[in-house]
Design an enzyme around this catalytic site. Structure first.
Site, mmCIF file in Angstrom:
data_model
loop_
_atom_site.group_PDB
_atom_site.id
_atom_site.type_symbol
_atom_site.label_atom_id
_atom_site.label_comp_id
_atom_site.label_asym_id
_atom_site.label_seq_id
_atom_site.Cartn_x
_atom_site.Cartn_y
_atom_site.Cartn_z
ATOM 1 N N HIS A 1 8.172 4.028 9.294
ATOM 2 C CA HIS A 1 9.137 3.035 8.792
ATOM 3 C C HIS A 1 9.195 1.855 9.742
ATOM 4 O O HIS A 1 10.219 1.198 9.856
ATOM 5 C CB HIS A 1 10.528 3.643 8.668
ATOM 6 C CG HIS A 1 10.538 4.923 7.918
ATOM 7 N ND1 HIS A 1 10.515 6.151 8.540
ATOM 8 C CD2 HIS A 1 10.544 5.165 6.594
ATOM 9 C CE1 HIS A 1 10.519 7.088 7.616
ATOM 10 N NE2 HIS A 1 10.526 6.528 6.435
ATOM 11 N N HIS B 1 5.819 4.303 0.845
ATOM 12 C CA HIS B 1 4.772 5.159 1.417
ATOM 13 C C HIS B 1 3.695 5.485 0.388
ATOM 14 O O HIS B 1 2.942 6.440 0.559
ATOM 15 C CB HIS B 1 5.376 6.464 1.942
ATOM 16 C CG HIS B 1 6.451 6.263 2.953
ATOM 17 N ND1 HIS B 1 6.239 5.521 4.088
ATOM 18 C CD2 HIS B 1 7.744 6.682 2.997
ATOM 19 C CE1 HIS B 1 7.371 5.499 4.798
ATOM 20 N NE2 HIS B 1 8.299 6.192 4.148
#
Lengths: 331, 193
Positions: free
Chosen positions: A220, A58
């Site tokens: 995700h 991320h």
């Protein structure tokens, strides 16, 4: 899978090592962990420690937001996998200056469980630990019956506000109250054009046709809520802001902060086009955001997509917190 | 039925083999309803468990269970790490009073439910653990398989799959499948297969 890496199993440790080598003036790695802490630890004295983290992939979240005015430490888990309690525990211990530690957790079951276990461990050492579970993603509708809403890009604004408050000397209880006040005012929604490939898995999390997009996709590569044909940016923006409007009930007399977040493979050019469309859409509602950020803040590896976050600035202080100076790699 | 250190070691070795052999399959199961890493996470954890048991050689049940728990907690991450880790940690705690396998597993189930907040029917590993534990000591391979397969038609209420709501129906829960391997391995370790 085509990636610039060495060993798929070593991506996180090599990434963290590279990060601290590149930015020693900001970050230090905690020994035997993939957690990073502010280099200027001495200036954390007197402040509540602020720890966040989550799965890697991320970037720049969360290590990029470690520094004066934002996080004290960030824990980097395996790719898209929550960090383990022993690592979070080390970050908590290293961030405590005797005033307790506040955890910013994204609402994913793994993150919640691992951070809670770390909190239990730290409390055995007499460290006062409190936390907030950020659940800004409005894509999930029947949240009453499920895990609740996911924590996504809005988490970065939570880092910023709480970081400024902590730097100004807020107590653990004050941070807890601030976090709880922010939660209902912080909403995000995203769309994806393509999924990410986790290096150890080797193939994309989902496959979309050339002309397809998916609304409400998770950070995700978890599937979202609806698939359809790609539409022009302004129509995507209208759907996303429309949903945010339903969630927040946008009002011309109120002030808002806007975060336009690229998921990793979306060029800044497209992000600025979205910015243009978003400002026009909001103007129709007689709203001009008083604070705006455009860029890659909470990415999902090479996922193509974008998310919009609105924060209703319920308190005049919140805008001050957003504008409060920080020294981090990525803010 | 008593759990001995020897059975436990065999159990873990057999479980590690199954996880390793089915690593890609477990990750594939996790792809449509999660984020596709359950196989990799569990494999990383079981490599750590095997190494820890071989290098530290605990000779006593409580120490062995605790070592397994800590290896899983510190290496798996995600949701599976704390859930499997808590299961073995609860067994470690209970093993100070009893070595009865059923009592140990009952403690593990309670621990998993408390840690994850899931109950029977939420389409999680609880659906296998809770069912299997009630079938002991007559547990059979077919019963394990049935419990695993039963998760297919459920709608997920916990974990990442829960974000999908009805779209989670029709997929096996990866945590239930890996738990199935765990209990298959236990039956084999006990010499019942």
């Amino acid at each position: 899978m085509k990636k610039i890496i060495n060993e798929p199993s070593q991506v996180v440790s090599e990434m963290v090592a590279g990060l601290v080598l590149a930015y020693p003036e900001y970050l230090e790695q905690l020994p035997e962990t993939t957690a990073v802490i502010r280099h200027d630890k001495a200036s954390m004295q007197g402040q509540v420690g602020l720890v966040s983290g989550g799965g890697s992939g991320h970037e720049p979240a969360h290590a990029g937001f470690v520094g004066p005015g934002m996080l004290s430490a960030a824990v980097c888990g395996q790719v898209f996998t929550s960090p383990t309690p022993d690592q979070i525990y080390e970050a908590i211990k290293a961030s405590d200056t005797g005033h307790g530690v506040f955890l910013i957790i994204k609402n994913y079951s793994g993150d919640v469980m691992n951070f809670e276990m770390a909190k239990d461990l730290a409390e055995l050492d007499g460290i006062d630990v409190r936390f907030v579970i950020v659940d800004d993603d409005i894509a999930v509708e029947n949240s009453l019956y499920t895990q609740g809403r996911r924590g996504v890009a809005g988490t970065v604004l939570m880092h910023k506000l709480l970081g400024a408050a902590a730097a100004k000397g807020a107590s653990l209880t004050e941070l807890e109250q601030l976090a709880q006040a922010i939660l209902p005012k912080l909403k995000t929604i995203g769309v994806a054009l393509s999924a990410a490939t986790v290096p150890e898995v080797g193939k994309p999390g989902f496959v979309l046709a050339e002309d397809e997009i998916e609304y409400g996709v998770g950070i995700h590569s978890e599937p979202g809520y609806r698939r359809e044909k790609l539409r022009p940016a302004k129509e995507l923006v209208a759907e996303m802001l429309g949903k945010l409007d339903e969630a927040l009930v946008l009002t011309p007399t109120k002030k808002y902060a806007l975060l336009i977040n690229g998921m990793g493979a979306t060029p800044l050019m497209e992000q600025y086009i979205v910015s243009h469309d978003a400002f026009l859409w909001l103007k129709e509602k007689q709203i001009t955001p008083v604070f705006c950020k455009v860029g890659n803040y909470m990415t999902s590896l090479e996922m193509a997509g974008i998310s919009l976050t609105l924060l209703e600035l319920d308190d005049a202080k919140w805008l001050d917190y957003l504008n409060y100076p920080v020294a981090t790699i990525a803010w | 039925m008593e759990l001995t250190v020897e059975t436990l070691n065999n159990w873990m070795e057999l479980f590690a083999q199954k996880v390793s052999a089915n690593k890609s399959y477990l990750s594939e199961l996790d792809t449509p309803i999660g984020d596709g890493d359950h196989g990799n996470n569990m494999a990383r954890g079981m490599v750590a468990v095997t190494e820890a048991l071989q290098t530290k050689h605990p000779t006593e049940l409580t120490a062995s269970l605790k070592l397994i728990a800590m290896s899983l907690i510190s290496k798996v991450g995600g949701a599976a790490g704390p859930l499997y880790g808590t299961a073995f940690l609860e067994m470690a705690k209970t093993s100070q009073q009893t070595t009865d396998l059923v009592e140990l597993l009952q403690a593990a189930v309670l621990g998993i439910k408390k840690r994850g907040g899931a109950k029977l029917g939420d389409k999680t590993l609880v659906d296998v653990w809770e069912v299997v534990v009630t079938k002991f000591p007559e547990l059979t391979s077919q019963q394990i398989e049935q419990a695993v397969l039963a998760t297919k038609d459920l709608e997920a209420k916990k974990g990442r799959a829960s974000y999908l709501g009805e779209r989670s129906i029709g997929h096996l829960d990866p945590g239930a499948v890996s738990s199935g391997y765990l209990f298959e391995a236990l039956l084999e370790a006990e010499g019942r297969l």
